[in-house]
Design a protein around this motif. Sequence first.
Motif, PDB file in Angstrom:
ATOM      1  N   HIS A  33      39.631  27.933  98.291  1.00  0.00           N
ATOM      2  CA  HIS A  33      38.583  28.531  97.461  1.00  0.00           C
ATOM      3  C   HIS A  33      37.462  27.530  97.220  1.00  0.00           C
ATOM      4  O   HIS A  33      37.712  26.398  96.819  1.00  0.00           O
ATOM      5  CB  HIS A  33      39.171  29.004  96.119  1.00  0.00           C
ATOM      6  CG  HIS A  33      39.998  30.240  96.263  1.00  0.00           C
ATOM      7  ND1 HIS A  33      40.781  30.749  95.254  1.00  0.00           N
ATOM      8  CD2 HIS A  33      40.137  31.083  97.315  1.00  0.00           C
ATOM      9  CE1 HIS A  33      41.372  31.862  95.689  1.00  0.00           C
ATOM     10  NE2 HIS A  33      41.000  32.075  96.937  1.00  0.00           N
TER      11      HIS A  33
ATOM     12  N   ARG B 270      44.732  40.825  95.164  1.00  0.00           N
ATOM     13  CA  ARG B 270      46.180  41.036  95.075  1.00  0.00           C
ATOM     14  C   ARG B 270      46.612  41.300  93.640  1.00  0.00           C
ATOM     15  O   ARG B 270      47.641  41.942  93.403  1.00  0.00           O
ATOM     16  CB  ARG B 270      46.920  39.837  95.675  1.00  0.00           C
ATOM     17  CG  ARG B 270      46.921  39.862  97.182  1.00  0.00           C
ATOM     18  CD  ARG B 270      47.703  38.701  97.752  1.00  0.00           C
ATOM     19  NE  ARG B 270      46.998  37.441  97.587  1.00  0.00           N
ATOM     20  CZ  ARG B 270      47.525  36.243  97.844  1.00  0.00           C
ATOM     21  NH1 ARG B 270      48.775  36.148  98.245  1.00  0.00           N
ATOM     22  NH2 ARG B 270      46.805  35.149  97.703  1.00  0.00           N
TER      23      ARG B 270
ATOM     24  N   PHE C 270      49.447  32.936  84.724  1.00  0.00           N
ATOM     25  CA  PHE C 270      49.910  31.897  85.636  1.00  0.00           C
ATOM     26  C   PHE C 270      48.793  30.901  85.938  1.00  0.00           C
ATOM     27  O   PHE C 270      47.727  31.263  86.396  1.00  0.00           O
ATOM     28  CB  PHE C 270      50.395  32.628  86.908  1.00  0.00           C
ATOM     29  CG  PHE C 270      50.063  32.024  88.226  1.00  0.00           C
ATOM     30  CD1 PHE C 270      50.989  31.214  88.847  1.00  0.00           C
ATOM     31  CD2 PHE C 270      48.852  32.276  88.856  1.00  0.00           C
ATOM     32  CE1 PHE C 270      50.709  30.660  90.073  1.00  0.00           C
ATOM     33  CE2 PHE C 270      48.566  31.725  90.087  1.00  0.00           C
ATOM     34  CZ  PHE C 270      49.507  30.914  90.693  1.00  0.00           C
TER      35      PHE C 270
ATOM     36  N   ARG D  24      41.956  44.189 104.268  1.00  0.00           N
ATOM     37  CA  ARG D  24      43.251  43.576 103.952  1.00  0.00           C
ATOM     38  C   ARG D  24      44.089  44.527 103.094  1.00  0.00           C
ATOM     39  O   ARG D  24      45.300  44.653 103.285  1.00  0.00           O
ATOM     40  CB  ARG D  24      43.055  42.248 103.219  1.00  0.00           C
ATOM     41  CG  ARG D  24      44.389  41.555 102.926  1.00  0.00           C
ATOM     42  CD  ARG D  24      44.217  40.311 102.100  1.00  0.00           C
ATOM     43  NE  ARG D  24      43.702  40.611 100.763  1.00  0.00           N
ATOM     44  CZ  ARG D  24      43.838  39.830  99.707  1.00  0.00           C
ATOM     45  NH1 ARG D  24      44.456  38.659  99.816  1.00  0.00           N
ATOM     46  NH2 ARG D  24      43.334  40.173  98.541  1.00  0.00           N
TER      47      ARG D  24
HETATM   48  P1  AMP Z   1      43.380  37.338  96.444  1.00  0.00           P
HETATM   49  O1  AMP Z   1      42.101  36.547  96.330  1.00  0.00           O
HETATM   50  O2  AMP Z   1      43.161  38.803  96.369  1.00  0.00           O
HETATM   51  O3  AMP Z   1      44.233  36.912  97.587  1.00  0.00           O
HETATM   52  O4  AMP Z   1      44.216  37.074  95.127  1.00  0.00           O
HETATM   53  C1  AMP Z   1      44.488  35.805  94.712  1.00  0.00           C
HETATM   54  C2  AMP Z   1      44.548  35.813  93.195  1.00  0.00           C
HETATM   55  O5  AMP Z   1      45.841  36.217  92.766  1.00  0.00           O
HETATM   56  C3  AMP Z   1      44.346  34.409  92.667  1.00  0.00           C
HETATM   57  O6  AMP Z   1      42.981  34.202  92.393  1.00  0.00           O
HETATM   58  C4  AMP Z   1      45.160  34.423  91.399  1.00  0.00           C
HETATM   59  O7  AMP Z   1      44.376  34.954  90.360  1.00  0.00           O
HETATM   60  C5  AMP Z   1      46.276  35.397  91.689  1.00  0.00           C
HETATM   61  N1  AMP Z   1      47.543  34.767  92.137  1.00  0.00           N
HETATM   62  C6  AMP Z   1      47.750  34.066  93.264  1.00  0.00           C
HETATM   63  N2  AMP Z   1      49.045  33.682  93.382  1.00  0.00           N
HETATM   64  C7  AMP Z   1      49.668  34.156  92.273  1.00  0.00           C
HETATM   65  C8  AMP Z   1      51.022  34.104  91.782  1.00  0.00           C
HETATM   66  N3  AMP Z   1      51.987  33.486  92.474  1.00  0.00           N
HETATM   67  N4  AMP Z   1      51.281  34.712  90.617  1.00  0.00           N
HETATM   68  C9  AMP Z   1      50.319  35.338  89.934  1.00  0.00           C
HETATM   69  N5  AMP Z   1      49.033  35.412  90.320  1.00  0.00           N
HETATM   70  C10 AMP Z   1      48.709  34.836  91.481  1.00  0.00           C
END
Ligand code: AMP
Length: 281
Positions: free
Chosen positions: A74, A133, A254, A101
């Motif tokens: 990031h 996600r 988290f 995705r």
């Molecule tokens: P994405 O950018 O859609 O792949 O989502 C990633 C986002 O999910 C990150 O910016 C975090 O906010 C959240 N995230 C990533 N890994 C975790 C995890 N293991 N548990 C909870 N939230 C997470």
Amino acid sequence: MSIDLHCHSYVSDGALAPADVVRHAHANGCTLLALTDHDHTGGLNEARQEANALGLSFVNGVEISVTWRGRTIHIVGLDFDEQHAGLQALLQQVRQGRLERLEAIAARLAQKGISGAYEGALSETIHPEMVSRTHIAAFLIKQGHVRNKAEAFRRYLGDGKCCGVRHQWADLATVIDMIRAAGGMAVIAHPMRYDLSATARRNLFSEFKALGGVAIEVHSGRMSANDRINYALLARQFEFLASSGSDFHREGDFGGGQLGACPDLPAECQPIWSHFRRKYQ
Ligand code: AMP
Ligand code: MN
Ligand code: MN
Ligand code: MN
């Protein structure tokens, strides 16, 4: 000064409206804030207006998803012109990738007997194309497939898990170029979170620097004072400026720290905020 240069609103995967992010940061004593939603600048206007009303200094921010040597990294952009057409086109392209995705993740979830994830995740978003996600996790919780977000990532959505689709985000050089073209500064977000070997980290930092990146987050979230010292040393070695952010998304989340209230950086750091167009000390 109390500074936070990395946090999220519901424009991406945070819980609060942009104005509420600013209000909470201000209530926590923040004096300089950047809102850095993932791949979207749609919350900046609202946040800036609220910051102006409260007398809190505000700089534009965004956190852009990048693929570097097969890994997701990031990059935070700070203090850029949000109207810049090239930057907006890049963000739009990254968000389009998010929809593709989501389709792939929904197809994998369907194979596991979980249908409706595409529509379900979109219904959790403010901007449908800014689907993360976290929104898919919210759908899984609502449907009773998991109890909480951590379980959603552990069982389905995490990197390397059954429905954690590998995705090609933007290219590092393009992202740095576009942030700079828009007048901003590029920062490696939470460098401690990538599970890189010392060699890989060195390669990332060198390449980022050669491409025009200027800073790393020496503090992120709930890092220990010891880790801050390590990253301050790395920043000095690579002649990077130091940034600092809570990565706040919602209460009790988290990894996220307290919104608007990051600890002081080690004394040897060169703070990025002394190099913004309006300089802060
Ligand atoms: P994405 O950018 O859609 O792949 O989502 C990633 C986002 O999910 C990150 O910016 C975090 O906010 C959240 N995230 C990533 N890994 C975790 C995890 N293991 N548990 C909870 N939230 C997470
Ligand atoms: Mn996030
Ligand atoms: Mn991040
Ligand atoms: Mn973040």
